[in-house]
Design a protein around this motif. Sequence first.
Motif, PDB file in Angstrom:
ATOM      1  N   GLY A  22       0.805  -1.211   0.000  1.00 28.50           N
ATOM      2  CA  GLY A  22       0.000   0.000   0.000  1.00 28.50           C
ATOM      3  C   GLY A  22       0.840   1.263   0.000  1.00 28.50           C
ATOM      4  N   VAL A  23       1.944   1.250   0.756  1.00 30.86           N
ATOM      5  CA  VAL A  23       2.836   2.412   0.790  1.00 30.86           C
ATOM      6  C   VAL A  23       3.434   2.657  -0.586  1.00 30.86           C
ATOM      7  CG1 VAL A  23       5.062   3.235   1.666  1.00 30.86           C
ATOM      8  CG2 VAL A  23       3.372   2.306   3.240  1.00 30.86           C
ATOM      9  N   ASN A  24       3.868   1.595  -1.254  1.00 31.67           N
ATOM     10  CA  ASN A  24       4.401   1.756  -2.615  1.00 31.67           C
ATOM     11  C   ASN A  24       3.332   2.313  -3.554  1.00 31.67           C
ATOM     12  OD1 ASN A  24       7.114   1.008  -2.404  1.00 31.67           O
ATOM     13  ND2 ASN A  24       6.649  -1.159  -2.529  1.00 31.67           N
ATOM     14  N   SER A  84      11.126   8.691   3.056  1.00 30.11           N
ATOM     15  CA  SER A  84       9.730   9.137   3.021  1.00 30.11           C
ATOM     16  C   SER A  84       8.782   7.945   3.027  1.00 30.11           C
ATOM     17  CB  SER A  84       9.472  10.019   1.802  1.00 30.11           C
ATOM     18  OG  SER A  84       9.774   9.326   0.604  1.00 30.11           O
ATOM     19  N   ARG A  85       9.090   6.911   2.248  1.00 33.88           N
ATOM     20  CA  ARG A  85       8.225   5.733   2.232  1.00 33.88           C
ATOM     21  C   ARG A  85       8.290   4.987   3.560  1.00 33.88           C
ATOM     22  NH1 ARG A  85       9.448   2.227  -2.941  1.00 33.88           N
ATOM     23  NH2 ARG A  85      11.536   3.135  -2.795  1.00 33.88           N
ATOM     24  N   GLY A  86       9.499   4.910   4.140  1.00 32.60           N
ATOM     25  CA  GLY A  86       9.647   4.237   5.421  1.00 32.60           C
ATOM     26  C   GLY A  86       8.899   4.952   6.526  1.00 32.60           C
ATOM     27  N   THR A  87       8.948   6.286   6.513  1.00 29.09           N
ATOM     28  CA  THR A  87       8.223   7.059   7.519  1.00 29.09           C
ATOM     29  C   THR A  87       6.723   6.846   7.399  1.00 29.09           C
ATOM     30  OG1 THR A  87       9.958   8.747   7.532  1.00 29.09           O
ATOM     31  CG2 THR A  87       7.807   9.381   8.410  1.00 29.09           C
ATOM     32  N   LEU A  88       6.225   6.845   6.162  1.00 29.87           N
ATOM     33  CA  LEU A  88       4.804   6.599   5.931  1.00 29.87           C
ATOM     34  C   LEU A  88       4.415   5.211   6.419  1.00 29.87           C
ATOM     35  CD1 LEU A  88       2.123   7.556   4.751  1.00 29.87           C
ATOM     36  CD2 LEU A  88       2.864   6.690   2.521  1.00 29.87           C
ATOM     37  N   PHE A  89       5.261   4.207   6.188  1.00 32.48           N
ATOM     38  CA  PHE A  89       4.981   2.844   6.635  1.00 32.48           C
ATOM     39  C   PHE A  89       4.930   2.769   8.160  1.00 32.48           C
ATOM     40  CE2 PHE A  89       6.953  -1.152   8.177  1.00 32.48           C
ATOM     41  CZ  PHE A  89       5.898  -2.015   7.895  1.00 32.48           C
ATOM     42  N   VAL A  90       5.886   3.414   8.831  1.00 34.75           N
ATOM     43  CA  VAL A  90       5.925   3.390  10.297  1.00 34.75           C
ATOM     44  C   VAL A  90       4.662   4.003  10.888  1.00 34.75           C
ATOM     45  CG1 VAL A  90       7.094   4.327  12.337  1.00 34.75           C
ATOM     46  CG2 VAL A  90       8.443   3.332  10.485  1.00 34.75           C
ATOM     47  N   ALA A 119      -6.596   8.055   8.052  1.00 34.57           N
ATOM     48  CA  ALA A 119      -7.116   8.753   6.864  1.00 34.57           C
ATOM     49  C   ALA A 119      -6.221   9.919   6.479  1.00 34.57           C
ATOM     50  CB  ALA A 119      -8.540   9.238   7.136  1.00 34.57           C
ATOM     51  N   LEU A 120      -5.708  10.639   7.477  1.00 35.78           N
ATOM     52  CA  LEU A 120      -4.832  11.778   7.210  1.00 35.78           C
ATOM     53  C   LEU A 120      -3.540  11.327   6.544  1.00 35.78           C
ATOM     54  CD1 LEU A 120      -4.236  14.803   7.507  1.00 35.78           C
ATOM     55  CD2 LEU A 120      -3.301  14.310   9.770  1.00 35.78           C
ATOM     56  N   LEU A 121      -2.988  10.207   7.013  1.00 36.25           N
ATOM     57  CA  LEU A 121      -1.752   9.692   6.422  1.00 36.25           C
ATOM     58  C   LEU A 121      -1.975   9.291   4.967  1.00 36.25           C
ATOM     59  CD1 LEU A 121      -0.400   7.550   9.402  1.00 36.25           C
ATOM     60  CD2 LEU A 121       0.688   9.577   8.426  1.00 36.25           C
ATOM     61  N   CYS A 122      -3.103   8.658   4.703  1.00 37.77           N
ATOM     62  CA  CYS A 122      -3.400   8.269   3.316  1.00 37.77           C
ATOM     63  C   CYS A 122      -3.571   9.502   2.432  1.00 37.77           C
ATOM     64  CB  CYS A 122      -4.662   7.411   3.273  1.00 37.77           C
ATOM     65  SG  CYS A 122      -4.477   5.763   3.984  1.00 37.77           S
ATOM     66  N   ARG A 123      -4.231  10.520   2.980  1.00 39.80           N
ATOM     67  CA  ARG A 123      -4.412  11.749   2.203  1.00 39.80           C
ATOM     68  C   ARG A 123      -3.070  12.427   1.938  1.00 39.80           C
ATOM     69  NH1 ARG A 123      -8.279  15.136   0.609  1.00 39.80           N
ATOM     70  NH2 ARG A 123      -7.844  17.356   0.487  1.00 39.80           N
ATOM     71  N   MET A 124      -2.197  12.427   2.957  1.00 41.47           N
ATOM     72  CA  MET A 124      -0.855  12.993   2.783  1.00 41.47           C
ATOM     73  C   MET A 124      -0.089  12.222   1.724  1.00 41.47           C
ATOM     74  SD  MET A 124       0.209  13.732   6.729  1.00 41.47           S
ATOM     75  CE  MET A 124       1.931  13.994   6.276  1.00 41.47           C
ATOM     76  N   GLY A 125      -0.307  10.907   1.702  1.00 37.58           N
ATOM     77  CA  GLY A 125       0.373  10.088   0.707  1.00 37.58           C
ATOM     78  C   GLY A 125      -0.050  10.458  -0.695  1.00 37.58           C
ATOM     79  N   PHE A 126      -1.361  10.607  -0.908  1.00 42.65           N
ATOM     80  CA  PHE A 126      -1.848  10.918  -2.243  1.00 42.65           C
ATOM     81  C   PHE A 126      -1.517  12.335  -2.675  1.00 42.65           C
ATOM     82  CE2 PHE A 126      -4.904   7.335  -1.677  1.00 42.65           C
ATOM     83  CZ  PHE A 126      -4.506   6.633  -2.795  1.00 42.65           C
ATOM     84  N   CYS A 127      -1.294  13.236  -1.705  1.00 42.25           N
ATOM     85  CA  CYS A 127      -1.037  14.633  -2.054  1.00 42.25           C
ATOM     86  C   CYS A 127       0.418  15.025  -1.874  1.00 42.25           C
ATOM     87  CB  CYS A 127      -1.904  15.550  -1.183  1.00 42.25           C
ATOM     88  SG  CYS A 127      -3.669  15.316  -1.422  1.00 42.25           S
ATOM     89  N   GLY A 128       1.267  14.062  -1.608  1.00 40.09           N
ATOM     90  CA  GLY A 128       2.657  14.365  -1.330  1.00 40.09           C
ATOM     91  C   GLY A 128       3.462  14.670  -2.572  1.00 40.09           C
ATOM     92  N   LYS A 129       4.773  14.770  -2.388  1.00 41.05           N
ATOM     93  CA  LYS A 129       5.687  15.163  -3.460  1.00 41.05           C
ATOM     94  C   LYS A 129       5.683  14.161  -4.602  1.00 41.05           C
ATOM     95  CE  LYS A 129      10.594  15.980  -4.328  1.00 41.05           C
ATOM     96  NZ  LYS A 129      11.941  15.993  -3.732  1.00 41.05           N
TER      97      LYS A 129
END
Length: 255
Positions: A22-24, A84-90, A119-129
Amino acid sequence: MVVYLDGVIGLNFLVDWMLLLGVNRLSGYPPGIGRSAAAAVFGGGYSGLCLVPGFAFLASFLWRLVSLGVISMAAFGLNRSAFSRGTLFVFLSMALGGLAISFNAGSFFGLVVSAGILALLCRMGFCGKIIGRRLIPVELVHRGKKVSFLALRDTGNTLRDPVSGEPVLIAGPEVADRLLGLKATQLRNPVQTMESNAVKGLRLIPYNTVGSGNGFLLALRCDQVDVSGKKGKKLVAFAPEHFPGGEYEGLTGGV
């Protein structure tokens, strides 16, 4: 309550694996199924070890963070995007754990907070760099030499062969060097390089951009081009300049 060790290991393996995939996905990267599964095996083994007498200390918050860090490195490596991906996973793992704890404790407030964080983390993921851009695996084969890299799927890339009208894959100078031994200086002088017959089969592809003006790129029809599982003999043009960020080494459009 009886807890079965193999069940704990299997469940944690599946949860970690799905989270890594999912993170990828959130980050626009290829799923990395095999590498994510290998990292999840470690996660499952760690969860089982926490239940073994004498190793209960591994269930502490500090060791849990260490295990998540190891899983992240195993799944994402040590490249520029790994942090960045590792932080999101953690944080996704911690939020999911908070949901499970709140559910078991019957805490409605804890469930709402944990779900909101998730939900916020997922939204940050979709709107990130990286999000909004899709990186896909590409493999080039020419005269027995094989080169693999990540390419950005760019809908704004409209480079086409003026003869056949087919879309052209753009690869960076690192790919040209690994595949053909061509240096960036040679790519910056496409006409002279083609006249020197440095590589057989080279041709020129005209391009026109808003910022860089127009000119020619060296291009080659490789023996095989595999773009995200779609194989064929396609034209590949080689850009002399490096792509920014170092996260990808090519551009695809309608390829």
